[in-house]
Design a protein around this motif. Structure first.
Motif, PDB file in Angstrom:
ATOM      1  N   ARG A 133      -3.205 -49.066-139.467  1.00 18.11           N
ATOM      2  CA  ARG A 133      -3.811 -50.250-140.064  1.00 18.11           C
ATOM      3  C   ARG A 133      -2.720 -51.241-140.447  1.00 18.11           C
ATOM      4  NH1 ARG A 133      -3.885 -49.450-145.886  1.00 18.11           N
ATOM      5  NH2 ARG A 133      -2.993 -47.404-146.376  1.00 18.11           N
ATOM      6  N   THR A 134      -3.065 -52.508-140.447  1.00 18.42           N
ATOM      7  CA  THR A 134      -2.149 -53.569-140.835  1.00 18.42           C
ATOM      8  C   THR A 134      -2.453 -53.977-142.268  1.00 18.42           C
ATOM      9  OG1 THR A 134      -1.948 -54.389-138.564  1.00 18.42           O
ATOM     10  CG2 THR A 134      -1.375 -55.916-140.334  1.00 18.42           C
ATOM     11  N   ILE A 135      -1.407 -54.028-143.121  1.00 18.20           N
ATOM     12  CA  ILE A 135      -1.621 -54.399-144.530  1.00 18.20           C
ATOM     13  C   ILE A 135      -1.102 -55.789-144.862  1.00 18.20           C
ATOM     14  CG2 ILE A 135      -1.666 -52.005-145.320  1.00 18.20           C
ATOM     15  CD1 ILE A 135       1.211 -52.533-146.453  1.00 18.20           C
ATOM     16  N   ALA A 136      -0.247 -56.371-144.003  1.00 16.15           N
ATOM     17  CA  ALA A 136       0.274 -57.716-144.271  1.00 16.15           C
ATOM     18  C   ALA A 136       0.796 -58.292-142.963  1.00 16.15           C
ATOM     19  CB  ALA A 136       1.382 -57.682-145.320  1.00 16.15           C
ATOM     20  N   GLY A 137       0.725 -59.618-142.825  1.00 15.48           N
ATOM     21  CA  GLY A 137       1.173 -60.265-141.591  1.00 15.48           C
ATOM     22  C   GLY A 137       1.636 -61.683-141.834  1.00 15.48           C
ATOM     23  N   GLY A 138       1.895 -62.393-140.729  1.00 16.76           N
ATOM     24  CA  GLY A 138       2.364 -63.763-140.811  1.00 16.76           C
ATOM     25  C   GLY A 138       3.863 -63.887-140.992  1.00 16.76           C
ATOM     26  N   PHE A 139       4.613 -62.801-140.774  1.00 14.28           N
ATOM     27  CA  PHE A 139       6.061 -62.830-140.932  1.00 14.28           C
ATOM     28  C   PHE A 139       6.719 -63.185-139.597  1.00 14.28           C
ATOM     29  CE2 PHE A 139       4.298 -59.504-143.764  1.00 14.28           C
ATOM     30  CZ  PHE A 139       4.503 -60.152-144.972  1.00 14.28           C
TER      31      PHE A 139
ATOM     32  N   LEU B  13       6.368 -56.292-151.469  1.00 13.67           N
ATOM     33  CA  LEU B  13       4.918 -56.126-151.433  1.00 13.67           C
ATOM     34  C   LEU B  13       4.500 -54.943-152.290  1.00 13.67           C
ATOM     35  CD1 LEU B  13       4.184 -56.372-147.577  1.00 13.67           C
ATOM     36  CD2 LEU B  13       4.456 -58.257-149.204  1.00 13.67           C
ATOM     37  N   GLY B  14       3.282 -55.015-152.823  1.00 10.40           N
ATOM     38  CA  GLY B  14       2.657 -53.829-153.372  1.00 10.40           C
ATOM     39  C   GLY B  14       2.247 -52.906-152.236  1.00 10.40           C
ATOM     40  N   GLY B  15       1.914 -51.679-152.576  1.00 15.92           N
ATOM     41  CA  GLY B  15       1.590 -50.690-151.553  1.00 15.92           C
ATOM     42  C   GLY B  15       0.427 -51.069-150.672  1.00 15.92           C
ATOM     43  N   ALA B  16      -0.472 -51.927-151.180  1.00 11.66           N
ATOM     44  CA  ALA B  16      -1.632 -52.368-150.397  1.00 11.66           C
ATOM     45  C   ALA B  16      -1.359 -53.643-149.623  1.00 11.66           C
ATOM     46  CB  ALA B  16      -2.830 -52.568-151.320  1.00 11.66           C
TER      47      ALA B  16
ATOM     48  N   GLY C 278       6.703 -44.114-148.016  1.00 13.57           N
ATOM     49  CA  GLY C 278       6.512 -44.481-149.415  1.00 13.57           C
ATOM     50  C   GLY C 278       5.059 -44.324-149.792  1.00 13.57           C
ATOM     51  N   GLY C 279       4.596 -45.169-150.697  1.00 16.21           N
ATOM     52  CA  GLY C 279       3.230 -45.063-151.177  1.00 16.21           C
ATOM     53  C   GLY C 279       3.122 -44.092-152.338  1.00 16.21           C
TER      54      GLY C 279
END
Length: 289
Positions: free
Chosen positions: A12-18, A44-47, A248-249
């Motif tokens: 799953r993807t949790i963050a993008g646009g980098f 970033l936070g874990g989510a 992590g997490g």
């Protein structure tokens, strides 16, 4: 869902646009990573919620923390190592230009605050042929020396939980190489940890079962490599390339994967397709980073 050595991983993807995320680190419940071609470190936070961002001159790369909690971060293009205090101020910690012939790269910091910093060793973007180069060691007071030489693009690096073994990805030699770490931080007993023929290993991390996870961008794969050097699992990212990974997490079993559609700065800056993907790994992270 991706199939890997008999195991099914839900990616799953949790963050993008980098632009080009690299060198992820997990610390104090947060994911830190370098968006190298955008000149920023993101937290970033874990989510996946963004909590902080800051600029690093010359583009950030490897990161690690000193015993007092200050952050060390590599300036890739400037071949420098900066120290960032908890108030956010960046100061020069060490100049690596005397030992690094080309861009500085990934890094690991041990429990004593010694930083082991790799470099590409040749002008990759100009099409120069790969050339042997060195792994630098920087003491907590900023003294620079050569920890190992004759390495083919020393890249992602980990240190075992007991602090006695360093494993480094030699990207241009398709192998992981191990060293013993002496009490004074010097490296000895160079040996093969794993040959990964057909792969260009990039960023790596270590788990509590002694396995190394290694990103293989050209094969769009993240490998799990056992203590005997065998590939025991793999995760395929079919639509982009994984460049680094970090465990992590909350329970240490989230494998955060830095993904981008390409490595060329001109291409990645236009696309901004970099993202952070996650799978659940079979064992939690261990050692450094």
């Amino acid at each position: 869902m991706t199939q890997a050595s008999g195991m099914t991983h839900s990616v799953r993807t949790i963050a993008g646009g980098f632009v080009y995320p690299e060198c992820p680190r997990w610390r104090d419940g947060q994911l830190w990573f370098a968006d190298q071609h955008d000149g920023l470190v993101h937290v970033l936070g874990g989510a996946g919620t963004r909590r902080d961002s800051f600029a690093v001159p010359g583009g950030p790369s490897g990161m690690g923390w000193l015993p007092d909690g200050d952050l060390l971060v590599v300036s890739m293009n400037d071949r420098k190592l900066f120290r960032r205090s908890r108030d956010g101020k960046l100061v020069l910690h060490a100049d690596l230009a005397g030992v690094h012939p080309f861009h500085s790269n990934d890094m690991v910091v041990d429990g004593e605050g010694r930083a082991y910093v790799g470099n590409i060793g040749f002008d990759f973007y100009a099409g120069q042929p790969p050339a042997p180069t060195v792994l630098a060691m920087v003491t907590p007071d900023g003294e620079v020396s050569i920890a190992a030489d004759g390495l083919m693009c020393p890249n992602g690096t980990v240190i075992s939980p007991d602090g006695r073994t360093l494993i480094i990805a030699e990207s241009m030699a398709a192998r992981l190489t191990a060293f013993d770490i002496g009490a004074d931080g010097h490296l000895s007993n160079r040996r093969l940890f794993a040959a990964v023929d057909g792969h260009v290993p990039d960023g790596i991390c270590l788990d509590a079962e002694g396995h190394v996870w290694a990103a293989s961008p050209y094969e769009k794969t993240v490998l799990r490599i056992g203590p005997a050097g065998e590939i025991v699992d793999r995760v395929v990212i079919p639509d982009a390339s994984p460049y680094a990974c970090m465990l992590g997490g909350a329970d240490g079993r989230d494998l955060f994967i830095c993904v981008a559609p390409h490595h060329d700065p001109e291409v990645t800056t236009k696309l901004r397709g970099g993202r952070i993907d996650v799978i659940i790994a079979p064992a939690p992270g261990a050692g450094q980073p």
